[in-house]
Enzyme design. Structure first.
Site, PDB file in Angstrom:
ATOM      1  N   HIS A   1       0.850  -1.169  -0.387  1.00 59.50           N
ATOM      2  CA  HIS A   1      -0.105   0.254  -0.468  1.00 59.50           C
ATOM      3  C   HIS A   1       0.617   0.870  -0.131  1.00 59.50           C
ATOM      4  O   HIS A   1       0.526   1.885  -0.794  1.00 59.50           O
ATOM      5  CB  HIS A   1      -0.720   0.387   0.902  1.00 59.50           C
ATOM      6  CG  HIS A   1      -1.776   0.944   1.631  1.00 59.50           C
ATOM      7  ND1 HIS A   1      -3.065   1.635   1.361  1.00 59.50           N
ATOM      8  CD2 HIS A   1      -1.697   2.631   1.896  1.00 59.50           C
ATOM      9  CE1 HIS A   1      -3.819   2.230   1.302  1.00 59.50           C
ATOM     10  NE2 HIS A   1      -2.716   3.199   1.819  1.00 59.50           N
ATOM     11  N   GLU A   2       2.014   0.904   0.802  1.00 60.23           N
ATOM     12  CA  GLU A   2       2.431   2.212   1.087  1.00 60.23           C
ATOM     13  C   GLU A   2       3.019   2.732  -0.188  1.00 60.23           C
ATOM     14  O   GLU A   2       3.765   3.710  -0.605  1.00 60.23           O
ATOM     15  CB  GLU A   2       3.307   1.934   2.027  1.00 60.23           C
ATOM     16  CG  GLU A   2       2.686   2.175   3.406  1.00 60.23           C
ATOM     17  CD  GLU A   2       1.950   3.647   4.162  1.00 60.23           C
ATOM     18  OE1 GLU A   2       1.386   4.604   3.226  1.00 60.23           O
ATOM     19  OE2 GLU A   2       0.377   3.630   3.887  1.00 60.23           O
TER      20      GLU A   2
ATOM     21  N   HIS B   1       1.235   4.194  -3.138  1.00 58.50           N
ATOM     22  CA  HIS B   1       1.682   5.626  -2.917  1.00 58.50           C
ATOM     23  C   HIS B   1       3.176   6.611  -3.316  1.00 58.50           C
ATOM     24  O   HIS B   1       2.769   7.492  -3.727  1.00 58.50           O
ATOM     25  CB  HIS B   1       1.396   6.243  -1.049  1.00 58.50           C
ATOM     26  CG  HIS B   1       0.364   6.445  -0.471  1.00 58.50           C
ATOM     27  ND1 HIS B   1      -0.504   6.836  -0.919  1.00 58.50           N
ATOM     28  CD2 HIS B   1      -0.365   5.825   0.139  1.00 58.50           C
ATOM     29  CE1 HIS B   1      -1.482   6.862  -0.492  1.00 58.50           C
ATOM     30  NE2 HIS B   1      -1.705   6.060   0.625  1.00 58.50           N
TER      31      HIS B   1
END
Length: 185
Positions: A131-132, A135
């Site tokens: 997820h990160e 980003h």
């Protein structure tokens, strides 16, 4: 403690590929502390630098009482096993959507001093690392949903009190100390 405003869905910095960190200096260490402090204050499992308006490849994590960070991460997947479950994001507060991710991941990168670092993640840690890292590539987790689920997620986003289609840049309710170009009050 340095709690910073979190940039919300609609801010262009969240859709921009972050720059690789080339200088491991005091400014980077300050960014890492800001990431960890803000993540903890918000109760998140992770927080990427673009969510603080900084387009650099770094993020913090807090999964199962393991708190840390990684700079310039590169992900490797040791197998094809997947997981499907609820995922949320501090840049889409209060919203969770089932998202398919890989079950196991190895993240290789550096710590805040430029020393090599490797994190082996499974389950929630694997989800967080993916997820990160997304980003850092300008990808928001709803981009990983199938077409129908993404359409439903976007409709739900439009109904949120923090969403304003007239304003392209939004931040969390935390008031910034110094207003900048990307802050909406």
């Amino acid at each position: 403690m340095s709690v910073m405003p979190i940039h919300l869905y609609g801010d262009p910095v969240l859709r921009t590929k972050a720059d690789e960190v080339t200088t491991f200096d005091k400014e980077l260490r300050t960014l890492v502390r800001d990431l960890i402090d803000t993540m903890r204050d918000e109760g998140g499992a992770g927080l990427a630098a673009p969510q603080l308006g900084v387009s650099l490849r770094a993020f913090s994590f807090n999964v199962d009482d393991v708190v840390g960070h990684i700079v310039n991460p590169v992900l490797e997947f040791p197998d094809e096993e997947v997981q499907d479950g609820p995922e949320g994001c501090l840049s889409l507060p209060g919203l969770y959507f089932d998202t398919v991710r890989r079950q196991n991941v190895v993240a290789k990168g550096f710590n805040e001093y430029g020393d090599p670092l490797q994190i082996v993640g499974t389950g929630l840690m694997a989800r967080c690392l993916q997820h990160e890292t997304d980003h850092l590539d300008g990808i928001i987790f709803i981009d990983r949903l199938d077409k129908e689920a993404r359409r439903a997620a976007l409709e739900e986003i439009r109904q949120q009190p923090w969403y304003d289609d007239e304003v392209r840049v939004k931040v969390s309710p935390h008031a910034p100390k110094n207003k900048g170009l990307f802050f909406k009050q």
